[in-house]
Write a protein that holds these residues in place. Sequence first.
Motif, mmCIF file in Angstrom:
data_model
loop_
_atom_site.group_PDB
_atom_site.id
_atom_site.type_symbol
_atom_site.label_atom_id
_atom_site.label_comp_id
_atom_site.label_asym_id
_atom_site.label_seq_id
_atom_site.Cartn_x
_atom_site.Cartn_y
_atom_site.Cartn_z
ATOM 1 N N GLY A 153 -9.728 3.012 -13.612
ATOM 2 C CA GLY A 153 -9.198 4.094 -12.779
ATOM 3 C C GLY A 153 -10.285 4.744 -11.943
ATOM 4 N N ALA A 154 -11.461 4.952 -12.556
ATOM 5 C CA ALA A 154 -12.580 5.540 -11.806
ATOM 6 C C ALA A 154 -13.041 4.608 -10.696
ATOM 7 C CB ALA A 154 -13.732 5.847 -12.763
ATOM 8 N N SER A 155 -13.077 3.300 -10.969
ATOM 9 C CA SER A 155 -13.492 2.356 -9.930
ATOM 10 C C SER A 155 -12.465 2.285 -8.805
ATOM 11 C CB SER A 155 -13.729 0.971 -10.540
ATOM 12 O OG SER A 155 -12.543 0.447 -11.095
ATOM 13 N N PHE A 156 -11.185 2.526 -9.127
ATOM 14 C CA PHE A 156 -10.169 2.573 -8.064
ATOM 15 C C PHE A 156 -10.458 3.711 -7.094
ATOM 16 C CE2 PHE A 156 -6.272 4.743 -6.587
ATOM 17 C CZ PHE A 156 -5.785 3.769 -5.730
ATOM 18 N N LEU A 157 -10.865 4.852 -7.618
ATOM 19 C CA LEU A 157 -11.182 5.974 -6.740
ATOM 20 C C LEU A 157 -12.320 5.612 -5.794
ATOM 21 C CD1 LEU A 157 -10.963 8.958 -9.266
ATOM 22 C CD2 LEU A 157 -9.206 8.098 -7.711
ATOM 23 N N LEU A 158 -13.321 4.897 -6.301
ATOM 24 C CA LEU A 158 -14.419 4.445 -5.443
ATOM 25 C C LEU A 158 -13.927 3.432 -4.421
ATOM 26 C CD1 LEU A 158 -17.310 3.979 -8.051
ATOM 27 C CD2 LEU A 158 -17.033 5.835 -6.383
ATOM 28 N N GLY A 159 -13.057 2.511 -4.866
ATOM 29 C CA GLY A 159 -12.519 1.519 -3.946
ATOM 30 C C GLY A 159 -11.680 2.144 -2.853
ATOM 31 N N ALA A 160 -10.876 3.159 -3.205
ATOM 32 C CA ALA A 160 -10.067 3.848 -2.201
ATOM 33 C C ALA A 160 -10.950 4.613 -1.223
ATOM 34 C CB ALA A 160 -9.092 4.795 -2.895
ATOM 35 N N LEU A 161 -12.000 5.243 -1.753
ATOM 36 C CA LEU A 161 -12.935 5.963 -0.881
ATOM 37 C C LEU A 161 -13.586 4.988 0.102
ATOM 38 C CD1 LEU A 161 -14.418 8.619 -0.259
ATOM 39 C CD2 LEU A 161 -16.123 7.967 -1.968
ATOM 40 N N HIS A 162 -13.964 3.829 -0.389
ATOM 41 C CA HIS A 162 -14.551 2.805 0.472
ATOM 42 C C HIS A 162 -13.565 2.371 1.560
ATOM 43 C CE1 HIS A 162 -16.464 -0.942 1.726
ATOM 44 N NE2 HIS A 162 -15.362 -1.595 1.392
ATOM 45 N N THR A 163 -12.297 2.188 1.190
ATOM 46 C CA THR A 163 -11.279 1.732 2.135
ATOM 47 C C THR A 163 -11.124 2.697 3.300
ATOM 48 O OG1 THR A 163 -10.070 0.588 0.381
ATOM 49 C CG2 THR A 163 -8.845 1.099 2.390
ATOM 50 N N PHE A 164 -11.116 3.989 3.013
ATOM 51 C CA PHE A 164 -10.883 4.970 4.069
ATOM 52 C C PHE A 164 -12.163 5.381 4.793
ATOM 53 C CE2 PHE A 164 -7.139 5.593 1.349
ATOM 54 C CZ PHE A 164 -6.138 5.501 2.310
ATOM 55 N N ALA A 165 -13.317 5.158 4.163
ATOM 56 C CA ALA A 165 -14.573 5.622 4.765
ATOM 57 C C ALA A 165 -15.149 4.620 5.762
ATOM 58 C CB ALA A 165 -15.601 5.913 3.672
ATOM 59 N N VAL A 166 -14.987 3.314 5.484
ATOM 60 C CA VAL A 166 -15.570 2.327 6.394
ATOM 61 C C VAL A 166 -14.726 2.209 7.660
ATOM 62 C CG1 VAL A 166 -16.582 1.003 4.509
ATOM 63 C CG2 VAL A 166 -14.296 0.421 5.331
ATOM 64 N N ARG A 167 -15.378 1.760 8.716
ATOM 65 C CA ARG A 167 -14.649 1.536 9.957
ATOM 66 C C ARG A 167 -13.886 0.222 9.851
ATOM 67 N NH1 ARG A 167 -18.358 1.923 15.082
ATOM 68 N NH2 ARG A 167 -16.278 1.688 16.000
ATOM 69 N N GLY A 168 -12.622 0.225 10.207
ATOM 70 C CA GLY A 168 -11.826 -0.990 10.111
ATOM 71 C C GLY A 168 -10.456 -0.793 10.699
ATOM 72 N N THR A 169 -9.549 -1.699 10.344
ATOM 73 C CA THR A 169 -8.215 -1.670 10.918
ATOM 74 C C THR A 169 -7.455 -0.409 10.545
ATOM 75 O OG1 THR A 169 -8.183 -4.079 10.770
ATOM 76 C CG2 THR A 169 -6.085 -3.003 11.153
ATOM 77 N N ALA A 170 -7.710 0.095 9.333
ATOM 78 C CA ALA A 170 -6.990 1.286 8.902
ATOM 79 C C ALA A 170 -7.204 2.447 9.871
ATOM 80 C CB ALA A 170 -7.431 1.682 7.492
ATOM 81 N N ALA A 171 -8.425 2.552 10.409
ATOM 82 C CA ALA A 171 -8.713 3.642 11.336
ATOM 83 C C ALA A 171 -7.988 3.458 12.664
ATOM 84 C CB ALA A 171 -10.221 3.726 11.571
ATOM 85 N N ALA A 172 -7.660 2.217 13.009
ATOM 86 C CA ALA A 172 -7.010 1.944 14.284
ATOM 87 C C ALA A 172 -5.492 1.954 14.183
ATOM 88 C CB ALA A 172 -7.476 0.586 14.827
ATOM 89 N N SER A 173 -4.935 2.084 13.017
ATOM 90 C CA SER A 173 -3.485 2.049 12.832
ATOM 91 C C SER A 173 -3.037 3.241 12.005
ATOM 92 C CB SER A 173 -3.076 0.745 12.122
ATOM 93 O OG SER A 173 -1.702 0.774 11.798
ATOM 94 N N PRO A 174 -2.446 4.248 12.627
ATOM 95 C CA PRO A 174 -1.967 5.417 11.870
ATOM 96 C C PRO A 174 -0.945 5.043 10.808
ATOM 97 C CG PRO A 174 -2.020 5.879 14.226
ATOM 98 C CD PRO A 174 -2.275 4.415 14.075
ATOM 99 N N VAL A 175 -0.065 4.087 11.105
ATOM 100 C CA VAL A 175 0.953 3.694 10.133
ATOM 101 C C VAL A 175 0.292 3.108 8.887
ATOM 102 C CG1 VAL A 175 2.891 2.138 9.676
ATOM 103 C CG2 VAL A 175 2.711 3.301 11.884
ATOM 104 N N LEU A 176 -0.689 2.239 9.102
ATOM 105 C CA LEU A 176 -1.389 1.628 7.977
ATOM 106 C C LEU A 176 -2.166 2.671 7.187
ATOM 107 C CD1 LEU A 176 -2.163 -0.881 6.418
ATOM 108 C CD2 LEU A 176 -3.972 -1.311 8.085
ATOM 109 N N THR A 177 -2.795 3.595 7.900
ATOM 110 C CA THR A 177 -3.560 4.656 7.236
ATOM 111 C C THR A 177 -2.660 5.513 6.358
ATOM 112 O OG1 THR A 177 -5.124 4.718 9.072
ATOM 113 C CG2 THR A 177 -5.088 6.618 7.602
ATOM 114 N N ILE A 178 -1.506 5.905 6.907
ATOM 115 C CA ILE A 178 -0.572 6.745 6.148
ATOM 116 C C ILE A 178 -0.024 5.985 4.941
ATOM 117 C CG2 ILE A 178 1.674 7.897 6.244
ATOM 118 C CD1 ILE A 178 1.048 8.541 9.192
ATOM 119 N N TYR A 179 0.304 4.719 5.153
ATOM 120 C CA TYR A 179 0.857 3.915 4.057
ATOM 121 C C TYR A 179 -0.148 3.780 2.919
ATOM 122 C CZ TYR A 179 2.936 0.064 1.471
ATOM 123 O OH TYR A 179 3.464 -0.713 0.479
ATOM 124 N N LEU A 180 -1.381 3.431 3.266
ATOM 125 C CA LEU A 180 -2.402 3.287 2.225
ATOM 126 C C LEU A 180 -2.703 4.619 1.552
ATOM 127 C CD1 LEU A 180 -4.930 0.794 3.883
ATOM 128 C CD2 LEU A 180 -3.214 0.322 2.122
#
Length: 425
Positions: A153-180
Amino acid sequence: MTTPRSSRYVLAAAVLFPLVPWLMAGSVEDRFSGVATLKSVANLAALFGIAAWAANLVLASRIRPVERAFGGLEHLYRVHRRVGVLVVVLAVTHVVFLTLHAGGDALDLYVPAAGWSTFTGVIALVVLVGLVVVSLVGRLTYQTFVLIQRLIGASFLLGALHTFAVRGTAAASPVLTIYLACLTAAGMASLAYRFVGGPLGIARHRYRVDGVRRLDDDAVEIIMVPVGRPMAFRAGQFVYATFHQDGISHEAHPFTIASAPGDDSLRFAVKRFGDFTRSMLQLRPGAQAQLEGPFGCFYLRSDPAHPQTWIAGGIGITPFLSWARSLDRSVPADLYYCMPGPEQAHFLDELYDIADRYPTFRVIPMRKRSLGHLTVSDIEAVNPNLSQGHVFICGPPVMIDNLTTGLATRGVPPHRIHSESFDFR
């Protein structure tokens, strides 16, 4: 009505949905041209991985609507295990393809100098892979299993932080960002429910130990009464119980309810198998308990048109004891009670008394030392119409596997074979 199969389809859709906004966020042709293909595969693996990881935390939460949707915890945990392996495969795929894309500069991605947003993903990957490998390879104690779940569970929090912090597709797609973000919130809420809700008593029932009856040197029957509103359950279901007494671990452990629904008291039959169940033999009246549940779909079916065969192995008698205690009419059922010897025939006199009241309910003790292991041929000798009825089995996994295989060869349809292993948890 939700079925286990439809629930698996919903789970698959939740994991694969990020593909839709990802495809809409840019030119597919450009992202799958040349070396860009490597980065696109890495990104998709990461998106599917974090979605599957969040969904798996929801599966592990033991939330009752989710448990029922998957047909009980035994089936849900099988799905949970497979999804856990999938998360590791996707995480490794992400790293491999990202490394191939980076080429000679790949090592720079995996050191602290890469920046906190990237290095949190490295830490999450190492912890995740290590913990999943340990849980798959070794036979863990319950305390180690709980610790691993918390670290995952703790590693998931780090993985989620990594997903939203790095530059990538999530930043370019509001729908994807909201869904994740919604999936991440669901995963974090599930973690809070498991590891914070328990100590706070959220969605738990309070009980007090009213008596402890010694069955033999290795088994006891625990009688509890509610403190406040009693828990509603169906005969054959089980709960996760936490007992508050010095010398007994405060971790929740599963126990099948042996009493009938509507009884004034709640009863467990506990046999010593390990350190925790050994400590339960020292439980004293007055101890407080919290119960989470009920869980399970191993309950009595009302089908008078088909004869029923109940097969209990050792302490696997507990759900059938609840069934028998809850009978209010005669049912065409044979209960095979398998045990090493007569000294382990707990509750047999009570079961005989119930059989005396309901003539079509028969109790057949099977003592291994004198009669050997129960076989399908033994059952057919008593009930030649075995293939026309329902068969319910609760006991050690080896017994369940052997009997299930034998029943299938005799033509018993799979949908009429119901089983629950008392140590699957």
